[in-house]
Design an enzyme around this catalytic site. Structure first.
Site, PDB file in Angstrom:
ATOM      1  CG  HIS A 176       3.778  48.430  87.139  1.00  0.00           C
ATOM      2  ND1 HIS A 176       2.681  48.779  86.382  1.00  0.00           N
ATOM      3  CD2 HIS A 176       4.875  48.864  86.447  1.00  0.00           C
ATOM      4  CE1 HIS A 176       3.093  49.416  85.289  1.00  0.00           C
ATOM      5  NE2 HIS A 176       4.406  49.471  85.304  1.00  0.00           N
ATOM      6  CG  ASN A 177       4.349  41.589  89.374  1.00  0.00           C
ATOM      7  OD1 ASN A 177       5.453  41.492  88.841  1.00  0.00           O
ATOM      8  ND2 ASN A 177       3.233  41.119  88.814  1.00  0.00           N
ATOM      9  CG  HIS A 220       7.962  45.199  85.959  1.00  0.00           C
ATOM     10  ND1 HIS A 220       8.265  45.207  84.616  1.00  0.00           N
ATOM     11  CD2 HIS A 220       8.148  46.491  86.396  1.00  0.00           C
ATOM     12  CE1 HIS A 220       8.607  46.441  84.249  1.00  0.00           C
ATOM     13  NE2 HIS A 220       8.550  47.230  85.313  1.00  0.00           N
ATOM     14  CG  ASP A 229      10.444  50.374  83.056  1.00  0.00           C
ATOM     15  OD1 ASP A 229       9.997  49.351  83.623  1.00  0.00           O
ATOM     16  OD2 ASP A 229       9.956  51.513  83.205  1.00  0.00           O
ATOM     17  CD  GLN A 239       2.728  44.429  73.269  1.00  0.00           C
ATOM     18  OE1 GLN A 239       2.366  45.528  73.687  1.00  0.00           O
ATOM     19  NE2 GLN A 239       3.863  43.880  73.635  1.00  0.00           N
TER      20      GLN A 239
HETATM   21 ZN   LIG Z   1       8.789  49.340  85.417  1.00  0.00          ZN
END
Ligand SMILES: [Zn+2]
Length: 473
Positions: A201-202, A205, A352, A403
Protein backbone atom coordinates in the site's frame (compact mmCIF):
# COMPACT_ATOMS: atom_id res chain seq x y z
CA UNK A 1 48.18 28.53 99.45
CA UNK A 2 51.79 29.56 98.70
CA UNK A 3 52.73 26.67 96.67
CA UNK A 4 54.46 27.51 93.42
CA UNK A 5 55.14 31.16 93.92
CA UNK A 6 56.59 31.15 97.69
CA UNK A 7 60.32 31.73 98.39
CA UNK A 8 61.90 29.77 101.33
CA UNK A 9 64.94 31.40 102.84
CA UNK A 10 67.23 30.07 105.65
CA UNK A 11 68.89 32.57 107.91
CA UNK A 12 71.25 32.27 110.93
CA UNK A 13 70.87 33.92 114.29
CA UNK A 14 72.40 37.13 112.96
CA UNK A 15 69.88 37.14 110.17
CA UNK A 16 72.50 36.30 107.55
CA UNK A 17 71.39 34.25 104.59
CA UNK A 18 72.50 30.62 104.81
CA UNK A 19 72.99 28.96 101.53
CA UNK A 20 71.15 25.66 101.48
CA UNK A 21 73.54 22.98 100.37
CA UNK A 22 75.10 19.74 101.65
CA UNK A 23 78.14 21.76 102.86
CA UNK A 24 76.26 24.33 104.94
CA UNK A 25 77.37 24.56 108.57
CA UNK A 26 75.21 22.90 111.16
CA UNK A 27 73.22 25.13 113.46
CA UNK A 28 72.95 24.64 117.20
CA UNK A 29 70.10 24.79 119.68
CA UNK A 30 71.47 28.10 120.95
CA UNK A 31 71.68 29.56 117.54
CA UNK A 32 68.98 27.92 115.39
CA UNK A 33 68.45 28.81 111.77
CA UNK A 34 65.38 30.63 110.95
CA UNK A 35 63.21 29.64 108.07
CA UNK A 36 61.69 32.56 106.27
CA UNK A 37 58.86 32.08 103.82
CA UNK A 38 58.23 34.98 101.52
CA UNK A 39 55.16 35.45 99.36
CA UNK A 40 55.73 36.50 95.72
CA UNK A 41 55.86 40.24 95.41
CA UNK A 42 53.67 42.28 93.10
CA UNK A 43 56.38 42.47 90.44
CA UNK A 44 56.50 38.77 90.17
CA UNK A 45 52.69 38.72 89.83
CA UNK A 46 52.82 41.28 87.07
CA UNK A 47 55.36 39.25 85.24
CA UNK A 48 53.23 36.20 85.66
CA UNK A 49 50.16 38.05 84.39
CA UNK A 50 52.26 39.43 81.61
CA UNK A 51 53.38 35.94 80.76
CA UNK A 52 49.82 34.75 80.89
CA UNK A 53 48.77 37.70 78.82
CA UNK A 54 51.55 37.08 76.35
CA UNK A 55 50.52 33.46 76.13
CA UNK A 56 46.96 34.51 75.63
CA UNK A 57 48.00 37.07 73.03
CA UNK A 58 50.12 34.46 71.31
CA UNK A 59 47.16 32.13 71.36
CA UNK A 60 45.00 34.83 69.87
CA UNK A 61 47.63 35.56 67.27
CA UNK A 62 47.82 31.93 66.55
CA UNK A 63 44.09 31.74 66.25
CA UNK A 64 44.12 34.88 64.18
CA UNK A 65 46.63 33.34 61.83
CA UNK A 66 44.54 30.20 61.69
CA UNK A 67 41.50 32.30 60.91
CA UNK A 68 43.44 33.93 58.10
CA UNK A 69 44.41 30.54 56.85
CA UNK A 70 40.82 29.43 57.03
CA UNK A 71 39.72 32.65 55.43
CA UNK A 72 41.95 32.15 52.46
CA UNK A 73 40.87 28.52 52.19
CA UNK A 74 37.23 29.48 52.39
CA UNK A 75 37.79 32.25 49.93
CA UNK A 76 39.42 29.91 47.46
CA UNK A 77 36.63 27.39 47.99
CA UNK A 78 34.13 30.14 47.46
CA UNK A 79 35.78 31.16 44.20
CA UNK A 80 35.70 27.55 43.03
CA UNK A 81 32.06 27.31 44.00
CA UNK A 82 31.27 30.56 42.22
CA UNK A 83 32.99 29.30 39.08
CA UNK A 84 31.06 26.05 39.33
CA UNK A 85 27.85 27.95 39.83
CA UNK A 86 28.64 30.06 36.83
CA UNK A 87 29.12 26.93 34.71
CA UNK A 88 26.06 25.29 36.19
CA UNK A 89 24.18 28.52 35.61
CA UNK A 90 25.21 28.46 31.97
CA UNK A 91 24.11 24.87 31.79
CA UNK A 92 20.81 25.84 33.34
CA UNK A 93 20.42 28.57 30.74
CA UNK A 94 21.22 26.05 28.02
CA UNK A 95 18.67 23.63 29.46
CA UNK A 96 16.09 26.40 29.60
CA UNK A 97 16.87 27.27 25.99
CA UNK A 98 16.53 23.64 24.95
CA UNK A 99 13.24 23.41 26.81
CA UNK A 100 12.01 26.49 24.99
CA UNK A 101 13.15 25.13 21.63
CA UNK A 102 11.40 21.83 22.30
CA UNK A 103 8.20 23.56 23.25
CA UNK A 104 8.39 25.71 20.09
CA UNK A 105 8.92 22.61 17.94
CA UNK A 106 6.00 20.92 19.71
CA UNK A 107 3.84 23.94 18.95
CA UNK A 108 4.89 23.89 15.32
CA UNK A 109 4.14 20.20 15.02
CA UNK A 110 0.80 20.66 16.73
CA UNK A 111 -0.13 23.57 14.47
CA UNK A 112 1.00 21.69 11.41
CA UNK A 113 -0.82 18.60 12.58
CA UNK A 114 -3.99 20.53 13.19
CA UNK A 115 -3.72 22.43 9.97
CA UNK A 116 -2.86 19.60 7.65
CA UNK A 117 -2.98 15.90 8.10
CA UNK A 118 -3.38 13.01 10.37
CA UNK A 119 -4.51 12.62 13.89
CA UNK A 120 -2.46 9.54 14.32
CA UNK A 121 0.81 10.20 12.64
CA UNK A 122 2.58 13.42 12.08
CA UNK A 123 3.36 13.61 8.46
CA UNK A 124 3.56 17.21 7.43
CA UNK A 125 2.08 17.16 4.06
CA UNK A 126 2.81 20.62 2.85
CA UNK A 127 5.36 20.43 0.11
CA UNK A 128 7.91 23.14 -0.29
CA UNK A 129 10.00 20.85 -2.45
CA UNK A 130 10.81 22.10 -5.90
CA UNK A 131 8.11 21.17 -8.31
CA UNK A 132 8.60 18.03 -10.33
CA UNK A 133 9.52 18.89 -13.85
CA UNK A 134 7.09 18.52 -16.63
CA UNK A 135 8.03 15.48 -18.63
CA UNK A 136 7.34 15.68 -22.28
CA UNK A 137 5.31 12.58 -22.84
CA UNK A 138 5.59 10.90 -26.21
CA UNK A 139 2.40 10.15 -28.10
CA UNK A 140 3.24 6.50 -27.59
CA UNK A 141 3.26 6.93 -23.79
CA UNK A 142 0.05 8.99 -23.91
CA UNK A 143 -1.73 6.20 -25.78
CA UNK A 144 -0.15 3.44 -23.72
CA UNK A 145 -1.29 5.13 -20.48
CA UNK A 146 -4.90 4.30 -21.40
CA UNK A 147 -4.21 0.57 -21.64
CA UNK A 148 -4.67 -2.03 -18.87
CA UNK A 149 -1.40 -3.51 -20.11
CA UNK A 150 0.52 -0.37 -19.06
CA UNK A 151 3.74 -1.31 -17.25
CA UNK A 152 3.45 0.54 -13.97
CA UNK A 153 6.90 -0.62 -12.77
CA UNK A 154 8.65 1.32 -15.47
CA UNK A 155 8.24 4.79 -13.93
CA UNK A 156 10.02 6.82 -11.28
CA UNK A 157 7.87 8.66 -8.70
CA UNK A 158 8.28 11.99 -10.50
CA UNK A 159 7.27 10.42 -13.77
CA UNK A 160 4.19 8.93 -12.13
CA UNK A 161 3.32 12.42 -10.86
CA UNK A 162 3.66 13.77 -14.37
CA UNK A 163 1.49 11.00 -15.75
CA UNK A 164 -1.19 11.73 -13.16
CA UNK A 165 -0.94 15.40 -14.02
CA UNK A 166 -1.41 14.53 -17.66
CA UNK A 167 -4.60 12.61 -16.82
CA UNK A 168 -6.04 15.72 -15.13
CA UNK A 169 -5.41 17.80 -18.23
CA UNK A 170 -6.45 15.14 -20.71
CA UNK A 171 -9.75 14.43 -18.89
CA UNK A 172 -10.41 18.20 -18.79
CA UNK A 173 -10.54 18.17 -14.99
CA UNK A 174 -8.20 21.16 -14.72
CA UNK A 175 -10.71 23.15 -16.76
CA UNK A 176 -13.78 21.68 -15.06
CA UNK A 177 -12.58 22.49 -11.52
CA UNK A 178 -10.64 25.57 -12.63
CA UNK A 179 -7.53 24.21 -10.94
CA UNK A 180 -4.42 26.36 -10.72
CA UNK A 181 -1.76 24.18 -12.42
CA UNK A 182 0.74 24.95 -9.61
CA UNK A 183 -1.82 23.91 -6.99
CA UNK A 184 -2.33 20.68 -8.91
CA UNK A 185 1.42 19.98 -8.80
CA UNK A 186 1.55 20.80 -5.07
CA UNK A 187 -1.47 18.64 -4.38
CA UNK A 188 0.02 15.68 -6.25
CA UNK A 189 3.33 16.05 -4.38
CA UNK A 190 1.49 16.31 -1.10
CA UNK A 191 -0.54 13.18 -1.83
CA UNK A 192 2.63 11.31 -2.74
CA UNK A 193 4.24 12.45 0.54
CA UNK A 194 1.32 11.03 2.45
CA UNK A 195 1.69 7.51 1.13
CA UNK A 196 3.96 5.40 3.31
CA UNK A 197 6.66 3.09 2.01
CA UNK A 198 4.70 -0.09 2.65
CA UNK A 199 5.52 -3.17 0.59
CA UNK A 200 2.10 -2.97 -1.09
CA UNK A 201 0.00 0.00 0.00
CA UNK A 202 2.35 2.65 -1.30
CA UNK A 203 2.33 5.44 -3.86
CA UNK A 204 2.88 3.02 -6.77
CA UNK A 205 -0.29 1.16 -5.77
CA UNK A 206 -2.10 4.53 -5.80
CA UNK A 207 -0.73 5.18 -9.29
CA UNK A 208 -1.65 1.68 -10.40
CA UNK A 209 -5.27 2.02 -9.28
CA UNK A 210 -5.59 5.47 -10.85
CA UNK A 211 -4.04 4.32 -14.12
CA UNK A 212 -6.51 1.42 -14.28
CA UNK A 213 -9.35 3.86 -13.55
CA UNK A 214 -8.06 6.10 -16.35
CA UNK A 215 -7.93 3.04 -18.61
CA UNK A 216 -11.48 1.99 -17.69
CA UNK A 217 -12.84 5.51 -18.20
CA UNK A 218 -11.53 5.34 -21.77
CA UNK A 219 -12.35 1.69 -22.33
CA UNK A 220 -15.96 2.16 -21.23
CA UNK A 221 -16.21 5.55 -22.88
CA UNK A 222 -17.51 6.81 -19.57
CA UNK A 223 -17.36 10.48 -20.54
CA UNK A 224 -20.35 9.82 -22.78
CA UNK A 225 -22.41 8.53 -19.86
CA UNK A 226 -21.41 10.64 -16.86
CA UNK A 227 -20.43 14.26 -16.16
CA UNK A 228 -16.82 15.49 -15.98
CA UNK A 229 -17.44 16.13 -12.29
CA UNK A 230 -18.13 12.40 -11.82
CA UNK A 231 -14.99 11.57 -13.78
CA UNK A 232 -13.08 13.93 -11.46
CA UNK A 233 -14.55 12.19 -8.41
CA UNK A 234 -13.43 8.81 -9.78
CA UNK A 235 -9.87 10.00 -10.46
CA UNK A 236 -9.39 11.94 -7.20
CA UNK A 237 -10.86 9.09 -5.13
CA UNK A 238 -8.52 6.62 -6.85
CA UNK A 239 -5.49 8.83 -6.10
CA UNK A 240 -6.49 9.33 -2.45
CA UNK A 241 -8.02 5.93 -1.69
CA UNK A 242 -5.16 4.51 0.44
CA UNK A 243 -3.61 7.72 1.83
CA UNK A 244 -1.43 7.12 4.87
CA UNK A 245 -2.14 3.38 4.88
CA UNK A 246 -0.16 1.98 7.83
CA UNK A 247 0.43 -1.44 6.22
CA UNK A 248 -1.83 -3.30 8.68
CA UNK A 249 -5.42 -4.03 7.67
CA UNK A 250 -8.71 -3.28 9.42
CA UNK A 251 -8.74 -6.64 11.20
CA UNK A 252 -5.44 -5.78 12.84
CA UNK A 253 -6.63 -2.25 13.67
CA UNK A 254 -9.73 -3.64 15.37
CA UNK A 255 -8.06 -6.57 17.17
CA UNK A 256 -5.14 -4.45 18.35
CA UNK A 257 -7.57 -1.69 19.36
CA UNK A 258 -5.52 0.95 17.61
CA UNK A 259 -6.27 4.65 17.76
CA UNK A 260 -7.83 4.45 14.30
CA UNK A 261 -10.18 1.63 15.32
CA UNK A 262 -11.20 3.53 18.44
CA UNK A 263 -11.71 6.79 16.53
CA UNK A 264 -13.91 5.16 13.90
CA UNK A 265 -15.65 2.68 16.21
CA UNK A 266 -14.29 -0.32 14.28
CA UNK A 267 -16.22 0.79 11.17
CA UNK A 268 -13.85 0.81 8.18
CA UNK A 269 -11.14 2.50 10.26
CA UNK A 270 -8.59 2.59 7.44
CA UNK A 271 -10.93 3.82 4.71
CA UNK A 272 -12.28 6.51 7.03
CA UNK A 273 -8.72 7.55 7.74
CA UNK A 274 -7.69 7.66 4.04
CA UNK A 275 -10.66 9.86 3.39
CA UNK A 276 -9.99 12.17 6.33
CA UNK A 277 -6.37 12.60 5.24
CA UNK A 278 -7.53 13.41 1.70
CA UNK A 279 -9.72 16.24 2.95
CA UNK A 280 -7.12 17.45 5.42
CA UNK A 281 -4.86 17.97 2.40
CA UNK A 282 -7.62 19.79 0.58
CA UNK A 283 -8.22 21.98 3.63
CA UNK A 284 -4.87 23.66 3.06
CA UNK A 285 -5.22 26.45 0.49
CA UNK A 286 -1.78 25.61 -0.95
CA UNK A 287 -2.93 22.12 -1.89
CA UNK A 288 -6.64 22.62 -2.41
CA UNK A 289 -7.45 21.63 -5.99
CA UNK A 290 -11.10 22.45 -5.30
CA UNK A 291 -10.51 26.02 -4.12
CA UNK A 292 -12.18 27.42 -7.25
CA UNK A 293 -15.32 25.28 -7.26
CA UNK A 294 -18.50 26.69 -5.76
CA UNK A 295 -19.85 25.52 -2.40
CA UNK A 296 -22.58 23.31 -3.80
CA UNK A 297 -20.23 21.57 -6.21
CA UNK A 298 -17.70 21.02 -3.43
CA UNK A 299 -20.40 19.44 -1.29
CA UNK A 300 -21.22 16.98 -4.07
CA UNK A 301 -17.56 16.29 -4.86
CA UNK A 302 -16.74 15.69 -1.20
CA UNK A 303 -19.70 13.34 -0.75
CA UNK A 304 -18.75 11.48 -3.94
CA UNK A 305 -15.08 11.02 -3.02
CA UNK A 306 -15.97 9.92 0.51
CA UNK A 307 -18.47 7.38 -0.81
CA UNK A 308 -15.90 5.90 -3.20
CA UNK A 309 -13.03 5.67 -0.71
CA UNK A 310 -15.30 4.05 1.87
CA UNK A 311 -16.45 1.57 -0.79
CA UNK A 312 -12.91 0.17 -1.06
CA UNK A 313 -13.35 -1.67 2.25
CA UNK A 314 -13.53 -5.31 1.13
CA UNK A 315 -15.85 -6.05 4.04
CA UNK A 316 -18.54 -4.32 1.95
CA UNK A 317 -17.78 -6.27 -1.23
CA UNK A 318 -20.88 -8.46 -1.39
CA UNK A 319 -23.21 -5.63 -0.39
CA UNK A 320 -21.93 -3.33 -3.18
CA UNK A 321 -21.83 -6.03 -5.86
CA UNK A 322 -25.35 -7.22 -5.01
CA UNK A 323 -26.69 -3.64 -5.20
CA UNK A 324 -25.00 -3.19 -8.57
CA UNK A 325 -26.44 -6.45 -9.87
CA UNK A 326 -29.92 -5.36 -8.81
CA UNK A 327 -29.45 -2.12 -10.78
CA UNK A 328 -28.38 -4.11 -13.81
CA UNK A 329 -31.43 -6.34 -13.68
CA UNK A 330 -33.64 -3.50 -14.85
CA UNK A 331 -32.67 -1.11 -17.63
CA UNK A 332 -29.58 0.67 -16.31
CA UNK A 333 -30.38 4.36 -16.46
CA UNK A 334 -27.22 6.51 -16.51
CA UNK A 335 -29.28 9.52 -15.49
CA UNK A 336 -30.21 7.92 -12.21
CA UNK A 337 -27.89 9.16 -9.43
CA UNK A 338 -28.14 5.95 -7.41
CA UNK A 339 -27.16 3.90 -10.45
CA UNK A 340 -24.17 6.13 -11.16
CA UNK A 341 -23.09 6.05 -7.51
CA UNK A 342 -23.20 2.24 -7.47
CA UNK A 343 -21.36 2.03 -10.78
CA UNK A 344 -18.62 4.35 -9.50
CA UNK A 345 -18.25 2.24 -6.35
CA UNK A 346 -17.90 -0.93 -8.40
CA UNK A 347 -15.41 0.77 -10.72
CA UNK A 348 -13.10 1.89 -7.91
CA UNK A 349 -13.32 -1.59 -6.39
CA UNK A 350 -12.37 -3.14 -9.74
CA UNK A 351 -9.37 -0.83 -10.07
CA UNK A 352 -8.25 -1.33 -6.46
CA UNK A 353 -7.85 -5.07 -6.93
CA UNK A 354 -7.10 -5.14 -10.64
CA UNK A 355 -3.48 -6.27 -10.60
CA UNK A 356 -4.33 -9.70 -11.99
CA UNK A 357 -5.89 -8.05 -15.03
CA UNK A 358 -2.43 -6.86 -16.01
CA UNK A 359 0.15 -8.93 -17.91
CA UNK A 360 1.89 -11.53 -15.78
CA UNK A 361 5.24 -9.72 -15.65
CA UNK A 362 3.45 -6.64 -14.26
CA UNK A 363 1.08 -8.43 -11.88
CA UNK A 364 3.44 -11.02 -10.39
CA UNK A 365 5.64 -8.68 -8.34
CA UNK A 366 2.52 -7.28 -6.68
CA UNK A 367 1.71 -10.68 -5.19
CA UNK A 368 5.12 -10.71 -3.50
CA UNK A 369 4.54 -7.18 -2.25
CA UNK A 370 1.13 -8.06 -0.84
CA UNK A 371 2.39 -11.25 0.80
CA UNK A 372 5.29 -9.32 2.34
CA UNK A 373 2.84 -6.88 3.87
CA UNK A 374 0.59 -9.72 5.04
CA UNK A 375 3.51 -11.58 6.59
CA UNK A 376 4.62 -8.43 8.39
CA UNK A 377 1.15 -8.22 9.85
CA UNK A 378 0.86 -11.88 10.84
CA UNK A 379 4.33 -11.79 12.45
CA UNK A 380 3.23 -8.80 14.47
CA UNK A 381 -0.06 -10.43 15.37
CA UNK A 382 1.80 -13.51 16.59
CA UNK A 383 4.14 -11.41 18.69
CA UNK A 384 1.22 -9.47 20.15
CA UNK A 385 -0.87 -12.55 20.80
CA UNK A 386 -3.59 -11.50 18.33
CA UNK A 387 -5.54 -13.83 16.00
CA UNK A 388 -3.77 -14.56 12.72
CA UNK A 389 -5.65 -15.06 9.45
CA UNK A 390 -4.43 -18.19 7.62
CA UNK A 391 -4.13 -16.33 4.31
CA UNK A 392 -1.60 -14.02 5.93
CA UNK A 393 0.42 -16.69 7.68
CA UNK A 394 3.83 -17.34 6.12
CA UNK A 395 3.63 -20.94 7.31
CA UNK A 396 0.32 -21.61 5.65
CA UNK A 397 0.10 -19.75 2.38
CA UNK A 398 1.70 -20.16 -1.04
CA UNK A 399 1.60 -17.72 -3.92
CA UNK A 400 -0.42 -19.59 -6.58
CA UNK A 401 -2.87 -21.06 -4.10
CA UNK A 402 -3.37 -17.63 -2.61
CA UNK A 403 -4.26 -16.13 -5.97
CA UNK A 404 -6.50 -18.82 -7.45
CA UNK A 405 -9.39 -18.37 -5.03
CA UNK A 406 -9.19 -14.62 -5.24
CA UNK A 407 -9.28 -14.56 -9.05
CA UNK A 408 -11.98 -17.22 -9.25
CA UNK A 409 -14.36 -16.04 -6.55
CA UNK A 410 -13.85 -12.29 -6.45
CA UNK A 411 -12.23 -10.88 -9.56
CA UNK A 412 -13.83 -12.81 -12.42
CA UNK A 413 -17.44 -12.52 -11.10
CA UNK A 414 -16.99 -8.79 -10.45
CA UNK A 415 -15.50 -7.97 -13.85
CA UNK A 416 -18.07 -10.18 -15.57
CA UNK A 417 -20.81 -8.20 -13.83
CA UNK A 418 -19.36 -4.90 -15.07
CA UNK A 419 -19.03 -6.46 -18.54
CA UNK A 420 -22.82 -6.77 -18.61
CA UNK A 421 -22.90 -2.97 -18.80
CA UNK A 422 -19.71 -2.49 -20.81
CA UNK A 423 -19.14 -5.56 -23.02
CA UNK A 424 -15.66 -4.35 -24.07
CA UNK A 425 -14.52 -5.32 -20.56
CA UNK A 426 -14.86 -8.98 -21.45
CA UNK A 427 -12.00 -9.00 -23.93
CA UNK A 428 -9.79 -6.44 -22.24
CA UNK A 429 -10.16 -7.57 -18.66
CA UNK A 430 -12.12 -10.80 -18.11
CA UNK A 431 -10.12 -12.83 -20.62
CA UNK A 432 -6.76 -11.76 -19.15
CA UNK A 433 -8.14 -12.65 -15.70
CA UNK A 434 -9.10 -16.12 -16.84
CA UNK A 435 -5.64 -16.49 -18.36
CA UNK A 436 -4.10 -15.54 -15.06
CA UNK A 437 -6.32 -18.00 -13.19
CA UNK A 438 -5.28 -20.83 -15.53
CA UNK A 439 -1.62 -19.92 -15.17
CA UNK A 440 -1.87 -19.94 -11.38
CA UNK A 441 -3.69 -23.28 -11.47
CA UNK A 442 -0.93 -24.78 -13.60
CA UNK A 443 1.70 -23.41 -11.29
CA UNK A 444 -0.18 -24.72 -8.26
CA UNK A 445 -0.45 -28.18 -9.83
CA UNK A 446 3.27 -28.17 -10.53
CA UNK A 447 3.95 -27.26 -6.93
CA UNK A 448 1.75 -30.10 -5.77
CA UNK A 449 3.47 -32.42 -8.23
CA UNK A 450 6.82 -31.43 -6.82
CA UNK A 451 5.37 -32.02 -3.41
CA UNK A 452 6.98 -28.81 -2.28
CA UNK A 453 3.81 -26.93 -1.53
CA UNK A 454 2.35 -26.11 1.82
CA UNK A 455 -1.02 -27.82 2.07
CA UNK A 456 -3.92 -25.58 2.87
CA UNK A 457 -7.43 -26.50 3.70
CA UNK A 458 -9.76 -25.22 0.89
CA UNK A 459 -11.24 -22.22 2.74
CA UNK A 460 -7.82 -20.64 3.16
CA UNK A 461 -6.80 -20.94 -0.48
CA UNK A 462 -7.51 -17.29 -0.77
CA UNK A 463 -5.88 -13.94 -0.46
CA UNK A 464 -8.79 -12.28 1.14
CA UNK A 465 -11.10 -13.37 3.97
CA UNK A 466 -14.28 -12.38 2.20
CA UNK A 467 -13.80 -15.16 -0.35
CA UNK A 468 -14.56 -17.66 2.35
CA UNK A 469 -18.07 -16.32 2.58
CA UNK A 470 -18.36 -15.69 -1.17
CA UNK A 471 -17.21 -19.24 -1.86
CA UNK A 472 -19.65 -20.70 0.61
CA UNK A 473 -22.65 -19.12 -1.11
ZN1 LIG B 1 -5.90 0.13 -2.49
Amino acid sequence: MYCTYCVITLRDASGAHVSMSPTMPCNAPGSPYKVQITQPNSNNGDSEILTQLMTHVADQFNKAFKVEEMKSEISSRLTALERKLEIEGLKAVEIEKCKKDISEIKDQIWTAQKKYVDFNRMRLCICYKPMFCLYTLSQETIDYLKQPTFDIWHWEPNEMLSLLEHMFHELKLVKEFNINPITLKRWLLCVQENYRNNPFHNFRHCFCVTQMMYGMIHLCNLQKHVSIEEIGILIVASICHDLDHPGYNNTYQINARTELAIRYNDISPLENHHCAVAFQIASNPETNIFSNVDKESFKRIRAGITQLILATDMARHSEIIETFKSKLDGKFDFKNKENIDTLKMVLIKCCDISNEVRPMEVSEPWVDCLLEEYFNQSDREKSEGLPVAPFMDRDKVTKPSAQIGFIKFVLIPMFETVARLFPQIEEQMVIPLKGSRDRQRKSDMENKGNNSFKLLSPPVLVLCPLIVCVASK
